[in-house]
Scaffold this active site. Structure first.
Site, short mmCIF file in Angstrom:
data_model
loop_
_atom_site.label_atom_id
_atom_site.label_comp_id
_atom_site.label_asym_id
_atom_site.label_seq_id
_atom_site.Cartn_x
_atom_site.Cartn_y
_atom_site.Cartn_z
N ARG A 121 0.84 -1.19 0.00
CA ARG A 121 0.00 0.00 0.00
C ARG A 121 0.88 1.24 0.00
O ARG A 121 2.03 1.21 0.43
CB ARG A 121 -0.92 -0.01 1.21
CG ARG A 121 -1.98 -1.11 1.10
CD ARG A 121 -3.12 -0.94 2.10
NE ARG A 121 -2.67 -0.88 3.45
CZ ARG A 121 -2.85 0.18 4.24
NH1 ARG A 121 -3.49 1.24 3.82
NH2 ARG A 121 -2.41 0.16 5.48
N LYS A 186 4.12 -6.96 11.65
CA LYS A 186 3.33 -7.29 10.45
C LYS A 186 3.66 -8.69 9.93
O LYS A 186 4.82 -9.02 9.67
CB LYS A 186 3.62 -6.25 9.37
CG LYS A 186 2.71 -6.37 8.17
CD LYS A 186 2.41 -5.03 7.63
CE LYS A 186 1.82 -5.10 6.24
NZ LYS A 186 1.40 -3.81 5.75
N ARG A 320 0.90 5.48 19.35
CA ARG A 320 1.52 6.73 19.80
C ARG A 320 2.90 6.45 20.40
O ARG A 320 3.87 7.13 20.13
CB ARG A 320 0.60 7.38 20.83
CG ARG A 320 1.16 8.57 21.52
CD ARG A 320 0.99 9.82 20.68
NE ARG A 320 1.26 10.99 21.46
CZ ARG A 320 2.24 11.82 21.22
NH1 ARG A 320 3.04 11.63 20.20
NH2 ARG A 320 2.44 12.89 21.97
C1 BTN Z 1 0.67 -3.83 2.24
O1 BTN Z 1 1.41 -2.87 2.00
O2 BTN Z 1 0.41 -4.14 3.40
C2 BTN Z 1 0.05 -4.60 1.12
C3 BTN Z 1 0.91 -5.73 0.63
C4 BTN Z 1 0.26 -6.56 -0.44
C5 BTN Z 1 1.21 -7.58 -1.05
C6 BTN Z 1 0.49 -8.50 -2.00
S1 BTN Z 1 1.52 -9.84 -2.51
C7 BTN Z 1 0.38 -10.30 -3.72
C8 BTN Z 1 -0.13 -9.02 -4.34
N1 BTN Z 1 0.74 -8.59 -5.40
C9 BTN Z 1 1.35 -7.43 -5.12
O3 BTN Z 1 2.15 -6.83 -5.86
N2 BTN Z 1 0.95 -6.99 -3.91
C10 BTN Z 1 0.00 -7.90 -3.30
#
Ligand code: BTN
Length: 323
Positions: A121, A186, A320
């Site tokens: 993202r 994560k 925070r």
């Molecule tokens: C994030 O930033 O949290 C989202 C990550 C999403 C990764 C997945 S892997 C499969 C699909 N292909 C990508 O290029 N991104 C998503």
């Protein structure tokens, strides 16, 4: 591209001699060495020992469409006419978008062993080393426009947590809007991309990345605290995990198509890692501080700021205490 037959042979983690590999590939021992070097460039931990040959340390659990299908409940498998597995792609979301013709009811699922340009993202890179994690994209069609999709990305988070919990990571949680955490770090990420008519029929490309095993990967570039399923439960069979994940994704998508986020809100709330905590909300350059109060019926984040409640539909949050 590395040779599929060689990867399949070495996947068992045992030593295979140069002669055996040469005979399988029909090439000389020098050519075998070159192929092995190509595997190393994928980031695989290879060991070569005089008199014994080559092996992939710890072996690999390679993706197989057959193995995934056989672990899926019949109804789920039947609802997915196409399931593609690729060795190396730029991004499974890009592949899925290109394969999606906009035909009513069209569904498409693909996975890759490695992504060379995995997207996260907010323009971030998603680290996607070969053969150890899950990189999956599922195309799903909606007919009532983009507005009805509020809450979808949170719902997908619920599906991913259900799969992780079934796989033994009982303390997996969610961070708004859809980061999947294990003990605050994560473990999985979700990227939704949309195409088609924002006011009518549109396809959503649901991209999910799950860290199953990041041992040996170049994690320095991840840029945030991370976890992997290996650290929680040890080695898992990737095909079985994918089957679990796909089953929960389909179930949640069907639930969402019927009743929207409202039906999943309570479950999301029970998985909320930041509820009641003091958080920083980052909106571009602006930062606000408040106390996280869970989510509303369409997935907006409720935050108590100086005694009045505000709802956020975009932006990022962080604890925070962590800045
Ligand atoms: C994030 O930033 O949290 C989202 C990550 C999403 C990764 C997945 S892997 C499969 C699909 N292909 C990508 O290029 N991104 C998503």
């Amino acid at each position: 591209m590395a040779d599929n037959k060689l990867i399949e042979l070495l996947a068992d983690g045992e030593f295979h001699s140069g002669e055996e590999v040469g005979a399988l590939l029909g090439v000389s021992r020098t050519a075998v060495w070159k192929q092995v070097k190509k595997l190393e460039s994928l980031g695989l931990a290879l060991e070569s020992k005089k008199g014994r040959g080559y092996r992939v340390v710890d072996g690999l659990s390679l993706l197989s469409a057959e193995a995934i299908r056989s672990a899926l409940p019949a109804g789920v498998s039947e609802s997915l006419p196409v399931l593609d597995i690729f060795q190396v792609v730029d991004s499974t979301n890009t592949v899925a978008a290109a394969k999606s013709p906009g035909v009513p009811g069209y569904r498409y699922l693909c996975l890759a062993e490695q992504q060379t340009a995995g997207r996260g993202r907010r323009g971030r890179v998603w680290q996607s080393p070969f053969g150890r994690n899950v990189y999956l994209s599922l195309v799903w069609q909606f007919s009532s426009g983009a507005a009805a999709l509020e809450g979808l990305s949170l719902s997908i988070g619920v599906a991913v947590v259900r799969a992780l919990r079934d796989a033994g990571a009982g303390e997996a949680q969610l961070k708004w809007p859809n980061d999947v955490l294990y003990h605050g770090k994560k473990i999985a990420g979700i990227l939704l991309e949309m195409q088609g008519d924002p006011a009518g029929i549109c396809q959503v490309i649901i991209g999910v990345g799950v860290n199953l095993d990041l041992r040996g990967a170049s994690t320095a570039e991840i840029g945030q605290p991370w976890n992997d399923l290996y650290s929680v439960v040890g080695k898992v069979d990737r095909n079985r995990f994918v089957a679990l994940l796909v089953t929960h994704l389909i179930n949640v998508l069907e639930e969402f198509s019927r009743s929207g986020f409202a039906q999943l809100r309570e479950e999301w709330g029970a998985l909320d890692a930041y509820r009641g905590q003091e958080v920083a909300i980052h909106l571009g350059e602006q930062m606000l501080i408040g106390c996280a109060q869970g989510v509303d019926e369409s997935g907006g984040l409720k935050v108590d700021i100086d005694g009045s409640q505000r709802v956020f539909r975009g932006g990022e949050i962080s604890l925070r205490s962590m800045g």
